[in-house]
Design an enzyme around this catalytic site. Structure first.
Site, PDB file in Angstrom:
ATOM      1  N   SER A  23       1.050  -1.235   0.029  1.00 12.17           N
ATOM      2  CA  SER A  23       0.043   0.050   0.114  1.00 12.17           C
ATOM      3  C   SER A  23       0.894   1.332   0.099  1.00 12.17           C
ATOM      4  O   SER A  23       0.346   2.322  -0.251  1.00 12.17           O
ATOM      5  CB  SER A  23      -0.778   0.022   1.232  1.00 12.17           C
ATOM      6  N   ASN A  39      -3.726   6.105  -1.243  1.00 14.94           N
ATOM      7  CA  ASN A  39      -3.511   6.055   0.168  1.00 14.94           C
ATOM      8  C   ASN A  39      -2.866   7.372   0.799  1.00 14.94           C
ATOM      9  O   ASN A  39      -2.743   7.622   1.920  1.00 14.94           O
ATOM     10  CB  ASN A  39      -2.478   4.886   0.722  1.00 14.94           C
ATOM     11  N   GLU A  98      -3.958   0.456  -8.886  1.00 17.92           N
ATOM     12  CA  GLU A  98      -2.725   1.353  -9.118  1.00 17.92           C
ATOM     13  C   GLU A  98      -1.418   0.560  -9.580  1.00 17.92           C
ATOM     14  O   GLU A  98      -1.306  -0.310  -9.015  1.00 17.92           O
ATOM     15  CB  GLU A  98      -2.321   2.068  -7.908  1.00 17.92           C
ATOM     16  N   HIS A 130      -0.964  -2.446  -7.095  1.00 18.66           N
ATOM     17  CA  HIS A 130      -1.819  -2.166  -5.933  1.00 18.66           C
ATOM     18  C   HIS A 130      -3.467  -2.272  -6.168  1.00 18.66           C
ATOM     19  O   HIS A 130      -4.090  -1.147  -6.669  1.00 18.66           O
ATOM     20  CB  HIS A 130      -1.327  -0.705  -5.522  1.00 18.66           C
TER      21      HIS A 130
HETATM   22  P1  NAD Z   1      -3.831  -9.369   6.399  1.00 12.83           P
HETATM   23  O1  NAD Z   1      -3.572  -9.083   7.653  1.00 12.83           O
HETATM   24  O2  NAD Z   1      -5.487  -9.622   6.189  1.00 12.83           O
HETATM   25  O3  NAD Z   1      -3.158 -10.468   5.511  1.00 12.83           O
HETATM   26  C1  NAD Z   1      -1.805 -10.442   5.548  1.00 12.83           C
HETATM   27  C2  NAD Z   1      -1.417 -12.080   5.437  1.00 12.83           C
HETATM   28  O4  NAD Z   1       0.296 -12.155   5.248  1.00 12.83           O
HETATM   29  C3  NAD Z   1      -1.708 -12.942   6.609  1.00 12.83           C
HETATM   30  O5  NAD Z   1      -2.453 -13.978   6.391  1.00 12.83           O
HETATM   31  C4  NAD Z   1      -0.472 -13.387   6.853  1.00 12.83           C
HETATM   32  O6  NAD Z   1      -0.456 -14.663   7.830  1.00 12.83           O
HETATM   33  C5  NAD Z   1       0.260 -13.202   5.880  1.00 12.83           C
HETATM   34  N1  NAD Z   1       1.989 -13.397   6.054  1.00 12.83           N
HETATM   35  C6  NAD Z   1       2.515 -12.682   6.914  1.00 12.83           C
HETATM   36  N2  NAD Z   1       3.772 -13.139   6.707  1.00 12.83           N
HETATM   37  C7  NAD Z   1       4.175 -13.916   5.757  1.00 12.83           C
HETATM   38  C8  NAD Z   1       5.078 -14.573   4.886  1.00 12.83           C
HETATM   39  N3  NAD Z   1       6.374 -14.505   5.333  1.00 12.83           N
HETATM   40  N4  NAD Z   1       4.693 -15.218   4.084  1.00 12.83           N
HETATM   41  C9  NAD Z   1       3.424 -15.630   3.611  1.00 12.83           C
HETATM   42  N5  NAD Z   1       2.348 -14.777   4.255  1.00 12.83           N
HETATM   43  C10 NAD Z   1       2.620 -14.336   5.240  1.00 12.83           C
HETATM   44  O7  NAD Z   1      -3.362  -7.969   5.443  1.00 12.83           O
HETATM   45  P2  NAD Z   1      -4.096  -7.427   4.221  1.00 12.83           P
HETATM   46  O8  NAD Z   1      -5.030  -6.465   4.393  1.00 12.83           O
HETATM   47  O9  NAD Z   1      -4.415  -8.487   3.079  1.00 12.83           O
HETATM   48  O10 NAD Z   1      -2.827  -6.902   3.492  1.00 12.83           O
HETATM   49  C11 NAD Z   1      -1.856  -7.412   2.919  1.00 12.83           C
HETATM   50  C12 NAD Z   1      -1.254  -6.518   1.922  1.00 12.83           C
HETATM   51  O11 NAD Z   1      -2.067  -5.690   0.925  1.00 12.83           O
HETATM   52  C13 NAD Z   1      -0.270  -5.457   2.447  1.00 12.83           C
HETATM   53  O12 NAD Z   1       1.050  -5.105   2.017  1.00 12.83           O
HETATM   54  C14 NAD Z   1      -1.372  -4.252   2.609  1.00 12.83           C
HETATM   55  O13 NAD Z   1      -0.539  -3.172   2.749  1.00 12.83           O
HETATM   56  C15 NAD Z   1      -1.695  -4.352   1.186  1.00 12.83           C
HETATM   57  N6  NAD Z   1      -3.161  -3.672   0.900  1.00 12.83           N
HETATM   58  C16 NAD Z   1      -4.033  -3.813   1.872  1.00 12.83           C
HETATM   59  C17 NAD Z   1      -5.337  -3.114   1.862  1.00 12.83           C
HETATM   60  C18 NAD Z   1      -6.417  -2.986   2.540  1.00 12.83           C
HETATM   61  O14 NAD Z   1      -7.428  -2.490   2.452  1.00 12.83           O
HETATM   62  N7  NAD Z   1      -6.374  -3.930   3.585  1.00 12.83           N
HETATM   63  C19 NAD Z   1      -5.664  -2.584   0.475  1.00 12.83           C
HETATM   64  C20 NAD Z   1      -4.677  -2.671  -0.714  1.00 12.83           C
HETATM   65  C21 NAD Z   1      -3.390  -3.460  -0.312  1.00 12.83           C
END
Ligand code: NAD
Length: 295
Positions: A123, A194, A156, A144
């Site tokens: 993000s 963001n 994005e 993204h």
């Molecule tokens: P989340 O906490 O729901 O999921 C993250 C997952 O990553 C978890 O299941 C965790 O077990 C896993 N994980 C952690 N370390 C790991 C590793 N070494 N290998 C494999 N898996 C691993 O978080 P999310 O909201 O899905 O966010 C994930 C990414 O997407 C982040 O970079 C976040 O910034 C980005 N993102 C989030 C959003 C949002 O609105 N939440 C939107 C766009 C992008």
């Protein structure tokens, strides 16, 4: 929609709320998907969530039952990154932590074919800096997605300094083959969406912290007063408070302007493990129906 010839298999690392949405969208578009996560049970839980969400799409008439069954059949569990050898594109969507992401790229790079594209769903973190730690900065790109990925139209696309035109072109066509629309963003902290959205959320948390309004008043004010479909605190819970805080930290460190200082109340919620919907409690408690404000 037709899938690209040069991308048949997509690997998704991190099966959380974004990773499962990305896997969902790719499988529905016709790609074979390998899904990885480091946490016990997370892949199975993600597959259950995807099935549940696809059922909902069938119920609403957005997709056919056959499409759902075919898409579910294309998603395979990949408990180890060593299973990613067949991927033409790997999309990293693990937690928003630079060290965790770098370690994933270090483990993944030797497994991927020489031509595979390495993408990140970060993000906020610098694409150029992440790319520089891999064996393929020219084949590295920020893709993204927005939350929830199956619903939101925008992606994005963020080029690092070394991202090649070929990588950009293929990624663009790949994203379009998913039925999404792209916005190009330059590689600066938190990109476009963001950079604007998360400081607004942080300001809403300051508004709560300073007692200007309650959780309910702030959300109602922004829904009815600014015509936002969701209040900022409700939205923060939806995004994940850990993710919101991580983005503010990247903005604060990357742009060195005090206006990006994360609100201490946001820090406190994250320290409590009250991360929003994904942990059942954040600015609202989701164990009641309707959710109860926690302040
Ligand atoms: P989340 O906490 O729901 O999921 C993250 C997952 O990553 C978890 O299941 C965790 O077990 C896993 N994980 C952690 N370390 C790991 C590793 N070494 N290998 C494999 N898996 C691993 O978080 P999310 O909201 O899905 O966010 C994930 C990414 O997407 C982040 O970079 C976040 O910034 C980005 N993102 C989030 C959003 C949002 O609105 N939440 C939107 C766009 C992008």
């Amino acid at each position: 929609m037709t899938i690209l010839n040069e991308i048949r298999t997509v690997g998704v690392v991190g099966a959380g709320q974004m990773g499962n949405g990305i896997a969902h969208v790719c499988a529905l578009a016709g790609y074979d998907v390998l899904l990885n996560d480091a946490a016990e049970g997370a892949i199975d839980q993600a597959i259950e969530t995807i099935e549940h969400n696809m059922h909902r799409q069938v119920g609403r008439g957005f997709i056919k039952d056959d499409d759902m069954r075919a898409a579910m059949g294309r998603i395979k569990r990949a408990p180890s990154l060593k299973d990613f050898g067949a991927c033409d594109m790997a999309i990293e969507s693990a937690i928003e932590n630079e060290d965790v992401k770098k370690k994933i790229f270090a483990d993944l790079s030797p497994v991927l074919g020489a031509n595979a594209i390495l993408a990140t769903n970060t993000s906020s973190i610098s694409i150029t800096r992440l790319a520089a730690t891999t064996d393929r900065p020219d084949k590295f790109i920020g893709v993204h997605f927005m939350n929830p990925a199956p619903v939101m139209k925008l992606v994005e696309l963020v080029r690092g300094l070394a991202t090649s035109q070929d990588t950009y072109n293929t990624s663009l066509r790949f994203v379009e083959s998913l039925g999404k629309t792209i916005a190009n963003a330059e590689d600066f902290p938190a990109f476009i969406v963001n950079r604007v959205l998360v400081p607004m959320i942080n300001e809403a948390v300051y508004t709560l912290y300073e007692g200007v309004g309650s959780v309910e008043a702030i959300d109602k004010a922004m829904r009815l007063g600014a015509n936002h479909p969701m209040g900022p605190l409700e939205l923060a819970d939806f995004i994940g408070l850990d993710t919101c805080l991580a983005i503010m930290q990247v903005l604060n460190e990357g742009l060195a302007d005090t206006k990006y200082r994360p609100c201490p109340l946001l820090v406190k919620y994250v320290e409590a493990g009250w991360l929003g919907r994904k942990s059942d409690r954040g600015f609202y408690d989701y164990r009641t129906d309707p959710p109860t404000p926690t302040r």
